[in-house]
Motif scaffolding. Sequence first.
Motif, PDB file in Angstrom:
ATOM      1  N   UNK A  80       0.822  -1.219   0.000  1.00  0.00           N
ATOM      2  CA  UNK A  80       0.000   0.000   0.000  1.00  0.00           C
ATOM      3  C   UNK A  80       0.858   1.273   0.000  1.00  0.00           C
ATOM      4  N   UNK A  81       1.995   1.247   0.705  1.00  0.00           N
ATOM      5  CA  UNK A  81       2.861   2.440   0.721  1.00  0.00           C
ATOM      6  C   UNK A  81       3.506   2.631  -0.656  1.00  0.00           C
ATOM      7  N   UNK A  82       3.905   1.541  -1.278  1.00  0.00           N
ATOM      8  CA  UNK A  82       4.478   1.624  -2.632  1.00  0.00           C
ATOM      9  C   UNK A  82       3.457   2.215  -3.608  1.00  0.00           C
ATOM     10  N   UNK A  83       2.214   1.809  -3.461  1.00  0.00           N
ATOM     11  CA  UNK A  83       1.159   2.356  -4.332  1.00  0.00           C
ATOM     12  C   UNK A  83       0.994   3.855  -4.083  1.00  0.00           C
ATOM     13  N   UNK A  84       1.041   4.251  -2.805  1.00  0.00           N
ATOM     14  CA  UNK A  84       0.924   5.678  -2.482  1.00  0.00           C
ATOM     15  C   UNK A  84       2.052   6.468  -3.146  1.00  0.00           C
ATOM     16  N   UNK A  85       3.257   5.905  -3.084  1.00  0.00           N
ATOM     17  CA  UNK A  85       4.436   6.574  -3.648  1.00  0.00           C
ATOM     18  C   UNK A  85       4.301   6.722  -5.167  1.00  0.00           C
ATOM     19  N   UNK A  86       3.768   5.691  -5.812  1.00  0.00           N
ATOM     20  CA  UNK A  86       3.512   5.741  -7.253  1.00  0.00           C
ATOM     21  C   UNK A  86       2.476   6.809  -7.571  1.00  0.00           C
TER      22      UNK A  86
END
Length: 432
Positions: free
Chosen positions: A52-58
């Motif tokens: 979920x954090x990786x998605x936020x960063x994207x």
Amino acid sequence: MRVLVVGGGGREHAIVDAIFREKDAKIYCAPGNAGISEQAELVNLKSHDVYPILRFVDDNKIDLTIVGPEQPLAAGMVDAFENRGKKIFGPRKLAARLETSKVFAKEFMQRWKIPTAEFAVFSVQQRNELKNYLSKAKYPSVLKADGLAAGKGVSIVQSFSEAEIEIEKFFVKKIFGESGERIVVEEFMSGVEASVFAITDGKDFVVLPAAQDHKRVGDNDTGKNTGGMGSFAPTPFMGERETLRTKVEIIEKVIEGTNAEGFPFRGCLYCGLMLTDEGPKVVEFNARFGDPETQTVLQLIDSSVLDLLYSTAAKKVSSYKLTLNNAAAVCVVAASKGYPDEYETGKTITGLELKLENTKVFHSGSKKMNNELATSGGRVIGVTGIDRGGRIEQAAELAYKRLKQIHFDGIYYRRDIGKNAIEFEKKAGIRE
Ligand code: AMP
Ligand code: GLY
């Protein structure tokens, strides 16, 4: 620049604060806390929610992610990000083993002849061998759980009978779960402790001024171990000689060894040292900044902290020039009554709106409740005092003065943070 800080304690507040005061960056923090929300936009994700954090960063075009705590490192957050070409500050999972497995760290130090306490390792199946070993050991002796244990997996025992009680806790009651399935028995080292942060891109490194943590809950280092009740930096116990030896005998060897073994360490290599008669020896490595050391160390840096972290993630530390401001800083942690055992939360915190020059309040366990701030953790806030003249005594006075303005039910803090450094400096004639 768009930055995301992962974590929600005093350490992350200090990192956010450093970036906030030096750069025109957009700062996010996941999950953050009530104090951090004044300088960064909070993201409602847990720090170990890797994908979920990786998605936020994207989605939010974040240029740099900075990992505060160890759990996301152990969960492979850095691997996941780097595999997607995202810039992130912190070591990959294999390199983080220097913190996540004490057995791994000790065996690595043995292979690379890094000074540390003598040791032996025993698994659950080797309970009889362990007892036999401890029946002949020298006391005090040190028992450590192999895995992560929130700073509580270490017991210093004075006798064989005390050791037997601890073995029961590790192997029978399994108070540390899987983390305690292997025990490291260590020689007891005496000396003064120091925390040294080496910021490395796997090749080059920058060493930040050394700090000292105060791990025990009570004054004069009595009572239980905690996550840390206060810190000061720079520590006068770490002279030029000790610093040089730490670089050559410890940091450079870790860089050489991790490269040779195929898991270069990038991020903050936290060297927990004992300054012994024979020189600095490693008590433990951590794979991240220390808490509450960060709340003091970052106050001593004049150059850009964000540039340092970005150049580490970009593997360009050699182009970074560290400059210091010659200040001294002392951080005193205020905890909830009962910590590190059971404690109550939800107590209203007052006095935060007051100001005192050259002090900062970093939040660890606070939350907004009915338009007020309330306690939500064991360690609630850390108050840092800063003396531009480099005097620990003045920095401590400021921290305590600011703390007196703050109140919550059951507030507890140590009264002696920095005392050993102040006495040492006076004896050495550094100060009148
Ligand atoms: P650690 O979690 O390994 O940093 O250990 C917690 C604390 O226990 C350290 O900060 C030291 O105060 C103490 N400690 C750990 N290992 C030793 C040792 N071999 N000798 C003396 N004290 C130790
Ligand atoms: N201050 C000790 C730690 O961060 O582990």
